[in-house]
Design a protein around this motif. Sequence first.
Motif, PDB file in Angstrom:
ATOM      1  N   LEU A   1       0.592   3.955  11.389  1.00  0.00           N
ATOM      2  CA  LEU A   1       1.155   4.061  10.543  1.00  0.00           C
ATOM      3  C   LEU A   1       1.401   3.158   9.337  1.00  0.00           C
ATOM      4  CD1 LEU A   1       3.056   6.435   7.918  1.00  0.00           C
ATOM      5  CD2 LEU A   1       4.739   5.348   8.647  1.00  0.00           C
ATOM      6  N   ILE A   2       0.352   3.633   8.010  1.00  0.00           N
ATOM      7  CA  ILE A   2       0.415   2.218   6.973  1.00  0.00           C
ATOM      8  C   ILE A   2       1.026   3.443   5.854  1.00  0.00           C
ATOM      9  CG2 ILE A   2      -1.279   1.085   5.697  1.00  0.00           C
ATOM     10  CD1 ILE A   2      -1.007   0.670   8.409  1.00  0.00           C
ATOM     11  N   ASN A   3       2.676   2.330   5.053  1.00  0.00           N
ATOM     12  CA  ASN A   3       2.816   2.921   4.601  1.00  0.00           C
ATOM     13  C   ASN A   3       2.493   2.272   2.665  1.00  0.00           C
ATOM     14  OD1 ASN A   3       4.583   5.097   4.829  1.00  0.00           O
ATOM     15  ND2 ASN A   3       5.972   3.592   6.717  1.00  0.00           N
ATOM     16  N   ASN A   4       1.579   2.863   2.168  1.00  0.00           N
ATOM     17  CA  ASN A   4       1.254   1.946   1.472  1.00  0.00           C
ATOM     18  C   ASN A   4       0.726   2.642  -0.247  1.00  0.00           C
ATOM     19  OD1 ASN A   4      -0.754  -0.155  -0.145  1.00  0.00           O
ATOM     20  ND2 ASN A   4      -2.311   2.376  -0.385  1.00  0.00           N
ATOM     21  N   ALA A   5       1.575   4.020  -0.406  1.00  0.00           N
ATOM     22  CA  ALA A   5       1.409   4.750  -1.796  1.00  0.00           C
ATOM     23  C   ALA A   5       3.282   4.152  -2.218  1.00  0.00           C
ATOM     24  CB  ALA A   5       1.827   5.751  -0.916  1.00  0.00           C
ATOM     25  N   GLY A   6       2.308   3.358  -3.704  1.00  0.00           N
ATOM     26  CA  GLY A   6       3.536   3.018  -4.234  1.00  0.00           C
ATOM     27  C   GLY A   6       3.484   3.051  -5.845  1.00  0.00           C
ATOM     28  N   ILE A   7       4.172   3.190  -6.792  1.00  0.00           N
ATOM     29  CA  ILE A   7       3.863   2.857  -8.276  1.00  0.00           C
ATOM     30  C   ILE A   7       4.686   1.582  -8.939  1.00  0.00           C
ATOM     31  CG2 ILE A   7       3.740   5.431  -8.671  1.00  0.00           C
ATOM     32  CD1 ILE A   7       5.820   5.795  -8.972  1.00  0.00           C
ATOM     33  N   ILE A   8       4.498   1.378  -9.949  1.00  0.00           N
ATOM     34  CA  ILE A   8       5.393   0.591 -10.264  1.00  0.00           C
ATOM     35  C   ILE A   8       5.461   0.935 -12.097  1.00  0.00           C
ATOM     36  CG2 ILE A   8       2.992  -0.856 -10.884  1.00  0.00           C
ATOM     37  CD1 ILE A   8       4.553  -3.273 -11.266  1.00  0.00           C
ATOM     38  N   ARG A   9       6.692   0.934 -12.677  1.00  0.00           N
ATOM     39  CA  ARG A   9       7.165   0.562 -14.395  1.00  0.00           C
ATOM     40  C   ARG A   9       7.398  -0.758 -14.584  1.00  0.00           C
ATOM     41  NH1 ARG A   9       8.482   6.698 -14.409  1.00  0.00           N
ATOM     42  NH2 ARG A   9       6.088   7.388 -12.824  1.00  0.00           N
TER      43      ARG A   9
ATOM     44  N   THR B   1      16.532  -3.636 -19.607  1.00  0.00           N
ATOM     45  CA  THR B   1      17.361  -3.520 -21.026  1.00  0.00           C
ATOM     46  C   THR B   1      16.906  -2.030 -21.529  1.00  0.00           C
ATOM     47  OG1 THR B   1      16.295  -4.731 -22.420  1.00  0.00           O
ATOM     48  CG2 THR B   1      17.986  -5.765 -21.667  1.00  0.00           C
ATOM     49  N   GLU B   2      15.232  -1.686 -21.104  1.00  0.00           N
ATOM     50  CA  GLU B   2      14.716  -0.239 -21.083  1.00  0.00           C
ATOM     51  C   GLU B   2      14.495   0.317 -20.691  1.00  0.00           C
ATOM     52  OE1 GLU B   2      11.408  -1.974 -24.093  1.00  0.00           O
ATOM     53  OE2 GLU B   2      12.704  -2.772 -25.090  1.00  0.00           O
ATOM     54  N   THR B   3      14.792  -0.153 -19.207  1.00  0.00           N
ATOM     55  CA  THR B   3      14.528   0.652 -17.754  1.00  0.00           C
ATOM     56  C   THR B   3      15.504   1.646 -17.617  1.00  0.00           C
ATOM     57  OG1 THR B   3      13.420  -1.437 -17.019  1.00  0.00           O
ATOM     58  CG2 THR B   3      14.501  -0.222 -15.311  1.00  0.00           C
ATOM     59  N   THR B   4      15.099   3.062 -17.522  1.00  0.00           N
ATOM     60  CA  THR B   4      15.671   4.291 -17.613  1.00  0.00           C
ATOM     61  C   THR B   4      16.096   4.173 -16.369  1.00  0.00           C
ATOM     62  OG1 THR B   4      13.578   5.755 -17.136  1.00  0.00           O
ATOM     63  CG2 THR B   4      14.281   4.775 -19.546  1.00  0.00           C
ATOM     64  N   PRO B   5      16.788   5.307 -15.933  1.00  0.00           N
ATOM     65  CA  PRO B   5      17.368   5.618 -14.402  1.00  0.00           C
ATOM     66  C   PRO B   5      15.969   6.962 -14.243  1.00  0.00           C
ATOM     67  CG  PRO B   5      19.288   6.566 -16.033  1.00  0.00           C
ATOM     68  CD  PRO B   5      17.802   5.385 -17.084  1.00  0.00           C
ATOM     69  N   THR B   6      15.263   7.173 -15.038  1.00  0.00           N
ATOM     70  CA  THR B   6      14.415   8.021 -14.653  1.00  0.00           C
ATOM     71  C   THR B   6      12.945   7.028 -13.706  1.00  0.00           C
ATOM     72  OG1 THR B   6      14.664   9.709 -16.122  1.00  0.00           O
ATOM     73  CG2 THR B   6      12.354   9.543 -14.601  1.00  0.00           C
ATOM     74  N   ASP B   7      12.974   6.293 -14.371  1.00  0.00           N
ATOM     75  CA  ASP B   7      11.615   5.212 -14.413  1.00  0.00           C
ATOM     76  C   ASP B   7      12.385   4.504 -12.836  1.00  0.00           C
ATOM     77  OD1 ASP B   7       9.688   6.408 -15.636  1.00  0.00           O
ATOM     78  OD2 ASP B   7      10.218   4.539 -17.537  1.00  0.00           O
ATOM     79  N   TRP B   8      13.767   3.838 -12.703  1.00  0.00           N
ATOM     80  CA  TRP B   8      14.232   3.407 -12.211  1.00  0.00           C
ATOM     81  C   TRP B   8      14.201   4.010 -10.355  1.00  0.00           C
ATOM     82  CZ3 TRP B   8      16.696  -1.436 -10.700  1.00  0.00           C
ATOM     83  CH2 TRP B   8      17.517  -1.372  -9.355  1.00  0.00           C
TER      84      TRP B   8
ATOM     85  N   GLN C   1       9.924 -12.481  -5.138  1.00  0.00           N
ATOM     86  CA  GLN C   1      11.024 -13.806  -5.796  1.00  0.00           C
ATOM     87  C   GLN C   1      10.968 -11.747  -6.399  1.00  0.00           C
ATOM     88  OE1 GLN C   1       7.248 -16.118  -6.231  1.00  0.00           O
ATOM     89  NE2 GLN C   1       6.266 -14.469  -7.413  1.00  0.00           N
ATOM     90  N   GLY C   2      11.291 -12.539  -8.337  1.00  0.00           N
ATOM     91  CA  GLY C   2      12.035 -11.076  -9.435  1.00  0.00           C
ATOM     92  C   GLY C   2      10.687 -10.270 -10.340  1.00  0.00           C
ATOM     93  N   GLY C   3       9.839 -11.832 -10.368  1.00  0.00           N
ATOM     94  CA  GLY C   3       8.857 -11.741 -10.957  1.00  0.00           C
ATOM     95  C   GLY C   3       9.083 -11.442 -12.383  1.00  0.00           C
ATOM     96  N   MET C   4       8.656 -10.994 -13.258  1.00  0.00           N
ATOM     97  CA  MET C   4       8.751 -10.290 -14.791  1.00  0.00           C
ATOM     98  C   MET C   4       8.722  -9.008 -15.260  1.00  0.00           C
ATOM     99  SD  MET C   4      10.128 -13.349 -16.369  1.00  0.00           S
ATOM    100  CE  MET C   4       9.701 -12.603 -18.205  1.00  0.00           C
ATOM    101  N   GLU C   5       9.723  -8.672 -15.613  1.00  0.00           N
ATOM    102  CA  GLU C   5       9.286  -6.782 -16.218  1.00  0.00           C
ATOM    103  C   GLU C   5       9.600  -6.050 -15.565  1.00  0.00           C
ATOM    104  OE1 GLU C   5       8.077  -7.633 -20.256  1.00  0.00           O
ATOM    105  OE2 GLU C   5       9.830  -8.571 -21.226  1.00  0.00           O
ATOM    106  N   VAL C   6       9.467  -6.144 -14.376  1.00  0.00           N
ATOM    107  CA  VAL C   6       9.273  -4.923 -13.194  1.00  0.00           C
ATOM    108  C   VAL C   6      10.928  -4.890 -12.327  1.00  0.00           C
ATOM    109  CG1 VAL C   6       6.452  -5.565 -12.792  1.00  0.00           C
ATOM    110  CG2 VAL C   6       8.602  -6.573 -11.792  1.00  0.00           C
ATOM    111  N   PRO C   7      12.037  -4.587 -12.342  1.00  0.00           N
ATOM    112  CA  PRO C   7      13.107  -4.747 -11.816  1.00  0.00           C
ATOM    113  C   PRO C   7      13.224  -3.487 -11.120  1.00  0.00           C
ATOM    114  CG  PRO C   7      13.427  -4.121 -13.962  1.00  0.00           C
ATOM    115  CD  PRO C   7      12.311  -4.438 -14.105  1.00  0.00           C
ATOM    116  N   SER C   8      12.640  -2.623 -11.012  1.00  0.00           N
ATOM    117  CA  SER C   8      12.645  -1.294 -10.493  1.00  0.00           C
ATOM    118  C   SER C   8      11.659  -1.976  -8.534  1.00  0.00           C
ATOM    119  CB  SER C   8      12.146  -0.452 -10.794  1.00  0.00           C
ATOM    120  OG  SER C   8      11.266  -0.313 -12.003  1.00  0.00           O
ATOM    121  N   TYR C   9      10.112  -2.303  -9.595  1.00  0.00           N
ATOM    122  CA  TYR C   9       9.797  -2.597  -8.191  1.00  0.00           C
ATOM    123  C   TYR C   9       9.369  -3.562  -7.870  1.00  0.00           C
ATOM    124  CZ  TYR C   9       4.657  -3.803  -6.760  1.00  0.00           C
ATOM    125  OH  TYR C   9       3.729  -4.284  -5.672  1.00  0.00           O
TER     126      TYR C   9
END
Length: 263
Positions: A98-106, A111-118, A160-168
Amino acid sequence: MNTPAHTTVMDLFRLDGNAALVTGASRGLGRALAIALAEAGADILAVDIGELDQVAKEVRARGVHCATRTADLSNLTPDTAAELISWAKAEFPHPTILINNAGIIRRGPATETTPTDWSAVLDLNLTTPFLLSQAFAHSVLAAGEDAASIINIASINSFQGGMEVPSYAASKHGILGLTKALANEWAAQRIRVNAIAPGYMKTEFTVAHRHDPARAENMLRRIPAGTWGRPEDLAGAAVFLASAASAYVTGTALSVDGGWLSR
């Protein structure tokens, strides 16, 4: 997992007689992973919300079988996960990879991340791999398979945290923890769970970076290899972790990042 009798170490990397379920298989990393496992001899179960005819054609050109399933894996439930695994077993008798690869990034400031995107990112990137792994493990154990392998696609943002990708970043830190937790629970049942952590690859996830000359230059300067990765660069890692060559490897994350994390 069916392991052909071998005479050399290279035979350990063969996947003949096995089938691999690959999510997000229509393009990018998922397409490259499906083709790599096919070249090692595995039949492929390709799943994606997108068009799958091309990857199916490429897989079959490697001399193996390919079944496709168009599916939206967001908002997955235990029942729909179980149904997807049942479909895989109906197509091929031994889905042991099983390869769990499917994913998205927002992208965007925290401060602008919406609950829906999260929620959307955490759902597809973390909850879906858990539910599919759970259903897959149930199936493997019920069938009495000798061994099986789950490979989660993590990220350098698992470390690491990256920049402006908190949910990812949160989802990819989570997938690393999930990999270790499931590996601990299922090792005695010979279900191995590992992760591959790609660096900056030439996929649609990095288009914004690569089309920003200043940012691209700074990022390339940080990568010791001096170049962006290609989806095909994951091929060796995937075949290794899927095959008997890694029979005593579980709970680990293999970084394929051109040296990014070493900096």
